[in-house]
Design an enzyme around this catalytic site. Structure first.
Site, PDB file in Angstrom:
ATOM      1  N   GLY A 222       0.441  -1.130  -0.033  1.00 49.51           N
ATOM      2  CA  GLY A 222      -0.255   0.644  -0.352  1.00 49.51           C
ATOM      3  C   GLY A 222       0.609   1.144   0.178  1.00 49.51           C
ATOM      4  O   GLY A 222       0.483   2.496   0.286  1.00 49.51           O
ATOM      5  N   GLU A 263       4.445  -6.054   1.749  1.00 53.12           N
ATOM      6  CA  GLU A 263       4.308  -6.585   0.691  1.00 53.12           C
ATOM      7  C   GLU A 263       3.922  -5.693   0.103  1.00 53.12           C
ATOM      8  O   GLU A 263       2.646  -5.579  -0.488  1.00 53.12           O
ATOM      9  CB  GLU A 263       2.491  -8.160   0.965  1.00 53.12           C
ATOM     10  CG  GLU A 263       2.911  -8.311   1.723  1.00 53.12           C
ATOM     11  CD  GLU A 263       1.114  -9.222   2.635  1.00 53.12           C
ATOM     12  OE1 GLU A 263       0.371  -8.166   1.614  1.00 53.12           O
ATOM     13  OE2 GLU A 263       1.472 -10.371   2.835  1.00 53.12           O
ATOM     14  N   PRO A 264       5.086  -5.128  -0.914  1.00 54.44           N
ATOM     15  CA  PRO A 264       4.731  -3.567  -1.704  1.00 54.44           C
ATOM     16  C   PRO A 264       4.454  -4.503  -2.721  1.00 54.44           C
ATOM     17  O   PRO A 264       5.138  -5.260  -3.703  1.00 54.44           O
ATOM     18  CB  PRO A 264       5.710  -3.338  -1.535  1.00 54.44           C
ATOM     19  CG  PRO A 264       6.921  -3.969  -0.803  1.00 54.44           C
ATOM     20  CD  PRO A 264       6.268  -5.004  -0.289  1.00 54.44           C
ATOM     21  N   GLY A 265       3.494  -4.015  -3.724  1.00 55.17           N
ATOM     22  CA  GLY A 265       3.399  -4.284  -5.438  1.00 55.17           C
ATOM     23  C   GLY A 265       4.058  -2.872  -6.212  1.00 55.17           C
ATOM     24  O   GLY A 265       4.853  -2.705  -7.099  1.00 55.17           O
ATOM     25  N   ARG A 302      -7.173   1.413 -15.177  1.00 54.42           N
ATOM     26  CA  ARG A 302      -6.694   2.263 -14.312  1.00 54.42           C
ATOM     27  C   ARG A 302      -7.790   3.523 -14.301  1.00 54.42           C
ATOM     28  O   ARG A 302      -8.174   4.218 -13.641  1.00 54.42           O
ATOM     29  CB  ARG A 302      -5.761   2.047 -13.680  1.00 54.42           C
ATOM     30  CG  ARG A 302      -5.258   0.876 -13.045  1.00 54.42           C
ATOM     31  CD  ARG A 302      -3.354   1.292 -13.032  1.00 54.42           C
ATOM     32  NE  ARG A 302      -3.575   1.888 -11.252  1.00 54.42           N
ATOM     33  CZ  ARG A 302      -3.064   3.060 -11.385  1.00 54.42           C
ATOM     34  NH1 ARG A 302      -2.882   3.794 -11.584  1.00 54.42           N
ATOM     35  NH2 ARG A 302      -3.745   3.588 -10.052  1.00 54.42           N
ATOM     36  N   TYR A 306     -10.541   2.993 -11.692  1.00 58.34           N
ATOM     37  CA  TYR A 306     -10.136   4.407 -10.557  1.00 58.34           C
ATOM     38  C   TYR A 306     -10.193   5.311 -10.011  1.00 58.34           C
ATOM     39  O   TYR A 306      -9.931   6.004  -9.920  1.00 58.34           O
ATOM     40  CB  TYR A 306      -9.020   3.438 -10.058  1.00 58.34           C
ATOM     41  CG  TYR A 306      -8.812   2.373  -9.089  1.00 58.34           C
ATOM     42  CD1 TYR A 306      -9.587   1.519  -8.847  1.00 58.34           C
ATOM     43  CD2 TYR A 306      -7.503   1.943 -10.089  1.00 58.34           C
ATOM     44  CE1 TYR A 306      -8.540   0.207  -8.699  1.00 58.34           C
ATOM     45  CE2 TYR A 306      -7.550  -0.681  -9.942  1.00 58.34           C
ATOM     46  CZ  TYR A 306      -8.323  -0.373  -9.263  1.00 58.34           C
ATOM     47  OH  TYR A 306      -7.618  -2.262  -8.973  1.00 58.34           O
ATOM     48  N   CYS A 332     -16.465   0.665 -27.880  1.00 61.15           N
ATOM     49  CA  CYS A 332     -17.372   1.126 -27.696  1.00 61.15           C
ATOM     50  C   CYS A 332     -17.693   1.559 -26.423  1.00 61.15           C
ATOM     51  O   CYS A 332     -18.934   0.379 -25.988  1.00 61.15           O
ATOM     52  CB  CYS A 332     -18.500   0.059 -28.169  1.00 61.15           C
ATOM     53  SG  CYS A 332     -17.196   0.362 -30.213  1.00 61.15           S
ATOM     54  N   GLU A 333     -17.746   2.324 -25.123  1.00 63.87           N
ATOM     55  CA  GLU A 333     -18.163   2.764 -24.547  1.00 63.87           C
ATOM     56  C   GLU A 333     -16.996   3.620 -23.990  1.00 63.87           C
ATOM     57  O   GLU A 333     -16.689   3.859 -24.922  1.00 63.87           O
ATOM     58  CB  GLU A 333     -17.476   1.845 -23.705  1.00 63.87           C
ATOM     59  CG  GLU A 333     -18.178   0.256 -23.041  1.00 63.87           C
ATOM     60  CD  GLU A 333     -18.550  -0.169 -21.753  1.00 63.87           C
ATOM     61  OE1 GLU A 333     -18.664   0.488 -20.629  1.00 63.87           O
ATOM     62  OE2 GLU A 333     -18.985  -1.527 -21.922  1.00 63.87           O
ATOM     63  N   TYR A 360      -0.812  -2.840 -12.134  1.00 62.66           N
ATOM     64  CA  TYR A 360      -2.025  -2.782 -12.891  1.00 62.66           C
ATOM     65  C   TYR A 360      -2.499  -2.584 -13.924  1.00 62.66           C
ATOM     66  O   TYR A 360      -3.360  -1.899 -14.151  1.00 62.66           O
ATOM     67  CB  TYR A 360      -2.417  -2.057 -10.841  1.00 62.66           C
ATOM     68  CG  TYR A 360      -2.310  -2.890  -9.720  1.00 62.66           C
ATOM     69  CD1 TYR A 360      -2.896  -4.205  -9.457  1.00 62.66           C
ATOM     70  CD2 TYR A 360      -1.907  -2.001  -8.962  1.00 62.66           C
ATOM     71  CE1 TYR A 360      -2.473  -4.623  -7.786  1.00 62.66           C
ATOM     72  CE2 TYR A 360      -1.835  -2.402  -7.298  1.00 62.66           C
ATOM     73  CZ  TYR A 360      -1.541  -3.683  -7.423  1.00 62.66           C
ATOM     74  OH  TYR A 360      -1.053  -4.258  -6.359  1.00 62.66           O
TER      75      TYR A 360
HETATM   76  C1  LIG Z   1      -2.807  -5.541  -3.183  1.00 65.91           C
HETATM   77  C2  LIG Z   1      -2.207  -6.353  -2.086  1.00 65.91           C
HETATM   78  C3  LIG Z   1      -1.083  -5.853  -2.186  1.00 65.91           C
HETATM   79  C4  LIG Z   1      -0.045  -4.458  -3.024  1.00 65.91           C
HETATM   80  O1  LIG Z   1      -0.565  -3.114  -2.707  1.00 65.91           O
HETATM   81  P1  LIG Z   1       0.365  -2.437  -3.013  1.00 65.91           P
HETATM   82  O2  LIG Z   1      -1.211  -1.289  -3.006  1.00 65.91           O
HETATM   83  O3  LIG Z   1       0.510  -2.687  -4.668  1.00 65.91           O
HETATM   84  O4  LIG Z   1       1.268  -1.862  -2.735  1.00 65.91           O
HETATM   85  C5  LIG Z   1      -0.137  -6.749  -0.501  1.00 65.91           C
HETATM   86  N1  LIG Z   1      -0.790  -7.709  -0.245  1.00 65.91           N
HETATM   87  C6  LIG Z   1      -2.106  -8.375  -0.431  1.00 65.91           C
HETATM   88  C7  LIG Z   1      -2.534  -8.677   0.579  1.00 65.91           C
HETATM   89  C8  LIG Z   1      -2.630  -6.988  -1.218  1.00 65.91           C
HETATM   90  O5  LIG Z   1      -4.121  -7.769  -1.850  1.00 65.91           O
END
Ligand SMILES: *Cc1c(COP(=O)(O)O)cnc(C)c1O
Length: 401
Positions: A222, A263-265, A302, A306, A332-333, A360
Site C-alpha cells: 500500500g 508486501e509492496p506491489g 485504471r 479508479y 465502444c463505451e 495493475y
Molecule cells: C494488493 C495487495 C498488496 C499490494 O498492494 P500495493 O498497493 O500494490 O502495494 C499487498 N498485500 C495484499 C494482501 C494485497 O492484496
C-alpha cells in the site's frame, strides 16, 4: 539519479516492437527496492513483492535476482512464483474468499499462508492442528488508502477476520492447537501517512498477548508513489524510523522480538512501467480536442476503474507546444484516459507514453471488443527484450469450442 527511460529510447523500443506496448525498466525496479531496503535497514524486516501488480515471468525472475521474496493472491500466482524459481519459503500466499482446497494445495507446496476467514481457519485448524504454522489476516476496522475502492481495512471491507471475531480464533488455538505464527494487515493501497501503519500496529500489539507463537507481523503493502509533479508519496524513511521506534518500545515492554514483513506491489513496479500507444485520430469538437489512440480501457483500466491519473507524454514531439487534449480509447463505451490534458502538440501517428503503467496495467488488461492484448518488453542494462509477444487473431479463438 533516478533511473528513467528517455523519450528517445521509448520511441526506438516502440518502433522495434510496435504498439500498443508495455515497457518496463528493470533499473527502476531495482532502485525502488533499494529505497525500501535503505528505509527499513534498522528494522528486522523482509520484503515480499505483491506480484498481482505485474506477474510477467521475466519480471518475477528479475525480482528473484534482486533477492526479494514474493506475495501471491491466487494459487496460480503461487505456481508462477515456483515456475520463476522462488523457493517455497520465499513465497507467501495471502488469499481471500478462496475454496479450502486451494489452501490445502498451498500447504502441500510448502509456502507461507495467510488465512482471511474464520470458516477456512477452522477447517485448517481441524485438519492440521499444530503441524503447519499459518498467519491470519486481521481486519482492524481502520479507514486507509487513496479511495474507497482501494481501501481494505475498514469495518465494511470483505477482507480479513474482523477484529471483533478474534475470540473465535483464540478458541481454535485452544480447541485444535492451531499454530498461528503471523498477524497480517493490509489496510489499503496508496497510503501516504506513516501514522496509518502505526495505528494498525497498535491494534495488533493489543492482540499479541493472546498469540504466544506469533513471530512476525505482516504489514501488507500500500505504499503510494507519485503520479504527477508535486504528488506526495509514502515517506518510507519516516515510516522505517517510526516502525523502529514502535517495535523497539514493544520489545522493551514485552520482551518479544518480532520480525516485520511487507508486501509492496505498486511501489516496486509502478513507475518502472510505460504504456505506449499511437494516435489514430484527432477529432476537434466544440468542447475539446480528442486524441483517439490504438488502445482503450481493455489495455489500461485504471483511469476508468479508479479515476487514476497517468501522465501522458507525446514522445514523438516531446518539445512541442503544449495544447489541451482529451485522450480517448477505441472501445465502444466511454473510454477516457485523460480529460483536457496539456500535452505537447499531437499529430496523427504520434506515439503517446502513459507513465506509472507498471502496476495493475497489463495485469488488468482484457480482450474486450475482441481486441488483442499488448506485448510487453523488459529493459535490462539498456537492452530491450520482448517478454510477452503481442496476441494474434488466433489467440482469440484458442479456447473457444
Ligand atoms: C494488493 C495487495 C498488496 C499490494 O498492494 P500495493 O498497493 O500494490 O502495494 C499487498 N498485500 C495484499 C494482501 C494485497 O492484496
Amino acid at each position: 539519479m533516478i533511473p528513467a527511460l528517455s523519450t528517445e529510447e521509448l520511441v526506438n523500443i516502440a518502433n522495434e516492437f510496435g504498439t500498443p506496448l508495455y515497457v518496463y525498466n528493470a533499473d527502476r525496479i531495482a532502485y525502488q527496492y533499494q529505497k525500501l531496503k535503505n528505509a527499513f535497514r534498522d528494522i528486522d524486516s523482509r520484503i515480499f513483492y505483491a506480484c498481482k501488480s505485474l506477474t510477467n515471468i521475466q519480471v518475477l525472475k528479475y525480482m528473484r535476482s534482486l533477492g526479494i521474496s514474493i506475495d501471491c493472491s491466487s494459487i496460480n500466482e503461487v505456481k508462477l512464483a515456483i515456475h520463476a524459481g522462488f523457493k517455497e519459503q520465499e513465497i507467501l500466499y495471502t488469499s481471500n474468499g478462496i475454496d479450502f482446497s486451494e489452501i490445502i494445495e498451498a500447504k502441500e507446496l510448502g509456502v507461507h499462508i495467510n488465512i482471511d476467514s474464520l470458516s477456512n481457519l477452522e477447517k485448517f485448524a481441524k485438519k492440521y492442528g499444530h503441524s503447519y504454522p499459518v498467519g491470519i489476516r486481521v481486519r482492524p476496522n481502520i479507514l486507509a488508502g487513496g479511495n474507497l475502492k482501494i481501501s481494505t481495512g475498514h469495518d465494511k471491507s470483505k477482507f480479513g477476520i474482523p477484529i471483533e471475531d478474534i475470540s473465535q480464533v483464540i478458541h481454535y488455538i485452544s480447541a485444535y492447537n492451531l499454530h498461528i505464527n503471523s498477524l497480517h494487515i493490509h489496510t489499503g493501497s496508496e497510503i501516504v501517512e506513516a501514522a496509518i501503519f502505526l495505528e494498525g500496529i497498535q491494534v495488533l500489539f493489543k492482540l499479541l498477548p493472546q498469540f504466544d507463537e506469533v513471530t512476525h507481523i505482516d504489514l501488507g503493502g500500500g505504499f503510494k508513489v507519485a503520479y504527477k509533479a508535486g504528488d506526495a508519496e509514502t515517506n518510507v524513511n519516516e515510516l522505517g524510523q517510526a516502525l523502529k521506534e514502535a517495535f523497539d518500545e514493544y520489545e522493551m515492554k514485552s520482551g518479544r522480538h518480532l520480525k516485520i514483513w511487507f508486501e509492496p506491489g505498486k511501489y516496486l513496479v509502478s513507475d518502472a512501467g510505460y504504456f505506449i500507444c499511437k494516435v489514430n485520430v484527432l477529432k476537434p469538437t466544440a468542447s475539446t480536442l480528442f486524441a483517439g489512440v490504438n488502445s482503450g480501457f481493455n489495455h489500461l483500466l485504471r483511469p476508468m476503474f479508479y479515476n487514476a491519473w497517468h501522465d501522458v507524454e507525446n514522445i514523438s514531439n516531446p518539445k512541442g507546444q503544449l495544447k489541451s487534449y482529451s485522450v480517448v480509447g477505441n472501445i465502444c463505451e466511454t473510454d477516457t484516459f485523460a480529460w483536457d490534458r496539456n500535452i505537447a502538440e499531437i499529430s496523427e501517428g504520434d506515439l503517446l507514453a502513459f507513465h506509472n503503467a507498471g502496476a495493475y496495467g497489463f495485469e488488468m488488461s482484457s480482450n474486450y471488443n475482441s481486441r488483442l492484448k499488448p506485448a510487453e518488453v523488459l529493459v535490462t542494462n539498456g537492452k530491450a527484450q520482448l517478454i510477452r509477444r503481442r496476441e494474434t487473431f488466433e489467440d482469440l479463438l484458442r479456447h473457444q469450442v
